[in-house]
Design a protein around this motif. Sequence first.
Motif, short mmCIF file in Angstrom:
data_model
loop_
_atom_site.label_atom_id
_atom_site.label_comp_id
_atom_site.label_asym_id
_atom_site.label_seq_id
_atom_site.Cartn_x
_atom_site.Cartn_y
_atom_site.Cartn_z
N ASP A 99 0.79 -1.23 0.00
CA ASP A 99 0.00 0.00 0.00
C ASP A 99 0.82 1.28 0.00
OD1 ASP A 99 0.98 0.02 2.53
OD2 ASP A 99 -0.92 -0.43 3.51
N GLN A 101 2.66 2.60 2.15
CA GLN A 101 2.83 3.34 3.40
C GLN A 101 4.30 3.37 3.78
OE1 GLN A 101 -0.59 1.55 5.86
NE2 GLN A 101 -0.52 3.70 6.43
N ARG A 203 -2.07 5.76 3.83
CA ARG A 203 -2.48 4.85 2.77
C ARG A 203 -2.98 5.69 1.61
NH1 ARG A 203 -4.52 0.10 1.15
NH2 ARG A 203 -3.92 -1.68 2.44
MG MG Z 1 -0.88 -0.65 5.35
#
Ligand code: MG
Length: 328
Positions: A99, A101, A203
């Motif tokens: 994702d 992050q 995110r």
């Molecule tokens: Mg995550």
Amino acid sequence: MSHNPYISVVIPVHNEQEVLEELYSRLTRALDKLGKTYEIILTNDGSTDKSSQMLQEFHQRRPEQIRVIEFNGNFGQHMAIMAAFERVRGQIVITMDADLQNPPEEIGKLVDAMERGHDVVNTYRQDRQDSWWRLQVSKWHNKLRAWMMPKLKMQDEGCMLRAYSRQIVDLMASTGESATFIPALALTYASNPTEVGVAHAERQAGTSSYNLYALIRYNFDLVTGFSVFPLQVFTMIGLLISLCSFAFVVFLVLRRLIHGPEVEGVFTLFAIMFFLCGIILFGLGIVGEYVGRIYQEVRKRPRFVVRHVLEQPAVEPVEGKIINAEVA
Ligand code: MG
Ligand code: UDP
């Protein structure tokens, strides 16, 4: 490619169609910039969106560098990583989330630390971008873990951007446990671990696959998978309460001898009863957690089922592989 790659990047993917394209471009750009040979292993952990087709397409774009493991269902983030660990060809293995992050641009930092001779490079998130309640849960959980498992030295266990030497990865892949927590497992084998700070972003798209219940389950995996501390606490509390109850009984007997029979205080007794019932139920629950885990292991079910793998054959024999277990 004439050699096995130097770096293997391992990424679990569960319903990440919104972020995959950006992951692909940023990750390949960051890795190309490092100027070292690499492979990227993406495990599709039973996604129900377009992730599977997208991964297949990535493999077609760069068949030599991108390998895709397709699971037959959803077996969880850590199993998705394990399946890739069983197949890595690189010397330095990096894990990260899909994702974004954990920025892929930080991989260079981890590789530098590995090249300084560390066998495990853990990370902590600088300026963490998560919701308030996630931060609180993490903070308290990290504190509790540090107290219960002092041997697991890491500031931030939730950050999956980490680097491991190939030897550590092979050891982890050979354990065969089905409920495990990879960063903690790595530390139990590490001889020279270190920690570096990495950036953390919100995110970008999609949603976290973890709700509160999943987070609690995940923490039970960590605690019961790596210590028998809850059982020991329970024994201690039980012991303490038994001693107090004994003192209380002596007190009641003396009171009865001095004052004669009393009817009042029934509610106090109820309160004590409820308290003890609560402790017993909690204790049973903890024992149940361990029994459940033993049950899972003795059934010897495959930890995960691989439907197919998209990859090119290894050029060199994979050296020093400890495991050969193929559950496909
Ligand atoms: Mg995550
Ligand atoms: N993931 C997975 N299987 C799952 C849940 C998550 O492979 O059952 C992957 C997900 O695609 C992501 C990583 O594990 O790459 C971390 O998941 P997520 O970002 O949802 O967790 P969080 O960052 O909120 O802890």
